[in-house]
Design an enzyme around this catalytic site. Structure first.
Site, short mmCIF file in Angstrom:
data_model
loop_
_atom_site.label_atom_id
_atom_site.label_comp_id
_atom_site.label_asym_id
_atom_site.label_seq_id
_atom_site.Cartn_x
_atom_site.Cartn_y
_atom_site.Cartn_z
N ASP A 133 37.58 48.16 83.91
CA ASP A 133 37.85 49.43 84.58
C ASP A 133 39.24 49.41 85.20
O ASP A 133 39.58 48.50 85.96
CB ASP A 133 36.79 49.67 85.65
CG ASP A 133 36.79 51.12 86.12
OD1 ASP A 133 37.04 52.01 85.28
OD2 ASP A 133 36.55 51.36 87.32
N HIS A 140 44.79 59.00 93.26
CA HIS A 140 43.57 58.33 93.75
C HIS A 140 43.94 57.10 94.58
O HIS A 140 43.44 56.91 95.70
CB HIS A 140 42.69 57.93 92.56
CG HIS A 140 41.52 57.05 92.90
ND1 HIS A 140 40.41 57.53 93.55
CD2 HIS A 140 41.31 55.72 92.68
CE1 HIS A 140 39.54 56.53 93.72
NE2 HIS A 140 40.07 55.43 93.20
N GLU A 203 32.69 58.39 90.39
CA GLU A 203 34.10 58.35 90.02
C GLU A 203 34.22 58.99 88.64
O GLU A 203 33.62 58.49 87.68
CB GLU A 203 34.64 56.91 89.99
CG GLU A 203 34.79 56.30 91.37
CD GLU A 203 35.55 54.97 91.35
OE1 GLU A 203 35.65 54.33 90.29
OE2 GLU A 203 36.04 54.56 92.44
N GLU A 205 35.87 59.46 85.35
CA GLU A 205 36.83 58.67 84.57
C GLU A 205 36.74 59.06 83.10
O GLU A 205 35.76 59.63 82.64
CB GLU A 205 36.51 57.16 84.70
CG GLU A 205 36.50 56.69 86.15
CD GLU A 205 36.57 55.17 86.29
OE1 GLU A 205 36.83 54.48 85.28
OE2 GLU A 205 36.35 54.68 87.42
N ASP A 237 31.77 56.00 86.96
CA ASP A 237 31.79 54.64 87.52
C ASP A 237 31.17 54.70 88.92
O ASP A 237 31.87 54.66 89.93
CB ASP A 237 33.24 54.14 87.55
CG ASP A 237 33.34 52.71 88.04
OD1 ASP A 237 32.42 51.92 87.76
OD2 ASP A 237 34.34 52.37 88.71
N ARG A 241 30.26 52.62 98.22
CA ARG A 241 31.51 52.41 98.97
C ARG A 241 31.36 51.44 100.13
O ARG A 241 32.30 50.69 100.43
CB ARG A 241 32.04 53.75 99.49
CG ARG A 241 32.36 54.77 98.43
CD ARG A 241 33.46 54.29 97.51
NE ARG A 241 33.84 55.34 96.56
CZ ARG A 241 34.57 55.12 95.48
NH1 ARG A 241 35.01 53.90 95.20
NH2 ARG A 241 34.87 56.10 94.66
N GLN A 244 31.29 48.08 98.60
CA GLN A 244 32.60 47.81 98.01
C GLN A 244 33.60 47.33 99.06
O GLN A 244 34.31 46.35 98.88
CB GLN A 244 33.12 49.07 97.31
CG GLN A 244 34.43 48.86 96.55
CD GLN A 244 34.93 50.14 95.89
OE1 GLN A 244 34.25 51.15 95.87
NE2 GLN A 244 36.13 50.10 95.36
N LYS A 257 29.89 48.14 91.89
CA LYS A 257 30.22 48.85 90.65
C LYS A 257 29.22 48.55 89.53
O LYS A 257 28.99 49.40 88.67
CB LYS A 257 31.62 48.44 90.18
CG LYS A 257 32.72 48.71 91.19
CD LYS A 257 33.05 50.18 91.25
CE LYS A 257 34.31 50.42 92.06
NZ LYS A 257 34.76 51.81 91.96
N THR A 261 26.63 52.30 85.17
CA THR A 261 27.77 53.12 84.75
C THR A 261 27.24 54.08 83.71
O THR A 261 26.51 53.65 82.81
CB THR A 261 28.89 52.24 84.14
OG1 THR A 261 29.28 51.24 85.09
CG2 THR A 261 30.10 53.08 83.75
N GLU A 378 37.47 60.41 98.37
CA GLU A 378 38.73 61.13 98.58
C GLU A 378 38.49 62.50 99.22
O GLU A 378 39.23 62.90 100.12
CB GLU A 378 39.45 61.34 97.24
CG GLU A 378 40.21 60.14 96.74
CD GLU A 378 40.83 60.45 95.39
OE1 GLU A 378 41.76 61.25 95.31
OE2 GLU A 378 40.33 59.89 94.38
MN MN Z 1 36.36 53.06 88.72
#
Ligand code: MN
Length: 434
Positions: A133, A140, A203, A205, A237, A241, A244, A257, A261, A378
């Site tokens: 990834d 971002h 996320e 992606e 993804d 948080r 993380q 993560k 997925t 975000e």
């Molecule tokens: Mn990611």
């Protein structure tokens, strides 16, 4: 390199009439590849066309297509086709486009070779050997980095190389399969805690699927990187948080993560994307060009992809009240600071062997505007998310369903879509007793 050919002709129409609607994700100019099963039967390769799936196994048996590429594409996964490289997928695309073109005699066998999309159970398109990834969006990285260090928000290497980490292939799931809220460890105000994550995020992606193989020790220069790009999809993804932030220093993301997925089932091939290639995004002001090993004339002219990407949220209450989903994100892949070709070349620059069916995530595809923030971490920097029905969110709740959509537009080309990548959040399981 990619060139336009008769399969991209905007005047070409399919005998599957639903494919000719201007808002169809799957017109005859798209022809994405996937793997499906029907009525519990064996999985096989298929091509999305309008609201139907062309059953490649049935088309072979009917004698409508033939050859090594078609045989490989009809298998229960696309790995052998991916291993054959881009010439094989180009040949397959030409044959399938011909077969589906309005006026082709194959229409007489439509009942034998078409499956309604609603009756097709989609599978992962291939056995995924590895999943890496990336973090290709400067916006971002900047927004989240500024929380930690407003003076120097970006990781030191961000403008010099496409930053990435090795993620987990075994927990990749196809769109539609639910995501279970994971348990994890992080530091709360009341101490170090283990339990269901309280900060589950999406996320948005781009999935990049790889073709061909380089032996261990043999890098892939930028001149060869485009031939390694098999195709593209949407990738969520999922990120815990709280976990993380606690686990990441100094080795990078781990359990935050690998919980799951999600990928969209249809691979939009690199051939289908040719009309939507755009110049790599301009380097940010004052940023030097990439080192020569990450640079090429082709990449500067055509390395980027113009794909409008969206995130929609459907909460349990919206479903109960019969309402539609609310849009949280609208962004475009063209704003990414690094291109898929640069990801391939950098990934293999140490001699790492990339395999057919390897999966790259682009990283969260955030753009410069507020609506282009492509994850909740975000968005909530400026306050909680207020949904049209009065609900609010900071992170995802159980019962929330997250829906990704993508569509490519270009002047003079028929617009093509990516279908959906969606999943509902299920509650965390109790920790096993004993
Ligand atoms: Mn990611």
């Amino acid at each position: 390199m990619n060139v336009l050919d008769p399969t991209h002709n905007p005047k070409r129409r399919a005998w599957v009439t639903s494919a000719n609607a201007p808002d169809s994700d799957f017109p005859i100019q798209n022809l994405p590849l996937g793997v499906f099963s029907r009525d519990g039967g064996a999985p096989r390769g298929g091509v999305a066309i309008g609201d139907q799936v062309l059953d490649l196994r049935a088309a072979l048996e009917a004698g409508l297509i033939s050859g090594e590429a078609a045989e490989a594409a009809a298998e229960p996964n696309l790995n052998r086709l991916m291993a054959m490289g881009r010439p094989a997928s180009r040949a397959l695309r030409a044959a399938v486009s011909e077969l589906l073109t309005d006026g082709n005699a194959a229409v007489a066998q439509r009942d034998a070779i078409l499956v309604p999309m609603h009756a097709a159970r989609m599978q992962l398109p291939c056995a995924i050997a590895n999943f890496s990834d990336f973090m290709a969006s400067r916006d971002h990285s900047w927004r989240l980095g500024a929380r930690r260090d407003p003076v120097a928000p970006l990781p030191p290497a961000f403008d010099s190389l496409p930053v990435a980490y090795h993620s987990r292939a075994s927990s990749v799931r196809v769109s539609g399969e639910p995501v279970v809220r994971p348990n994890g460890q992080w530091k709360r105000k009341d101490g170090v805690h283990f339990g269901p994550t309280e900060a589950l995020d999406y996320e948005l992606e781009l999935a990049v699927w790889l073709a061909g193989e380089n032996a261990l020790g043999v890098p892939v220069p930028m001149s060869q990187a485009p031939e390694r790009l098999f195709g593209y999809g949407l990738l969520n993804d999922w990120s815990a948080r709280d976990v993380q932030r606690w686990e990441m220093p100094p080795l990078g993301p781990f359990l935050a993560k690998s919980l799951s997925t999600s990928v969209s089932p249809w691979i939009v091939t690199a051939e289908a994307m040719t009309p939507f290639e755009v110049p790599a995004a301009p380097r940010a002001g004052g940023v030097a060009p990439p080192l020569p090993y990450l640079d090429s004339e082709w990449n500067r002219a055509r390395g980027g992809l113009s794909i409008a990407m969206e995130v929609w949220l459907l909460t349990r209450r919206m479903r109960a009240e019969g309402g539609g989903p609310a849009r949280l994100t609208a962004t475009d892949f063209a704003t990414m600071a690094w291109t898929p070709a640069q990801m391939v070349t950098h990934h293999a620059s140490n001699g790492c062997n990339l395999l057919p069916g390897d999966l790259l995530g682009s990283g969260t595809c955030s753009g410069p505007t507020d609506e282009a923030r492509a994850c909740m971490a975000e968005i909530i920097l400026t306050g909680p998310i207020e949904l049209p029905n009065g609900e609010t969110r900071r992170f995802l709740e159980d019962g929330d369903e997250v829906i990704f959509r993508g569509r490519a537009h270009a002047p003079g080309a028929v617009s093509i879509g990516f279908g959906e990548c969606r999943a509902e959040i299920l509650p965390a399981p109790p920790w096993p007793a004993g």
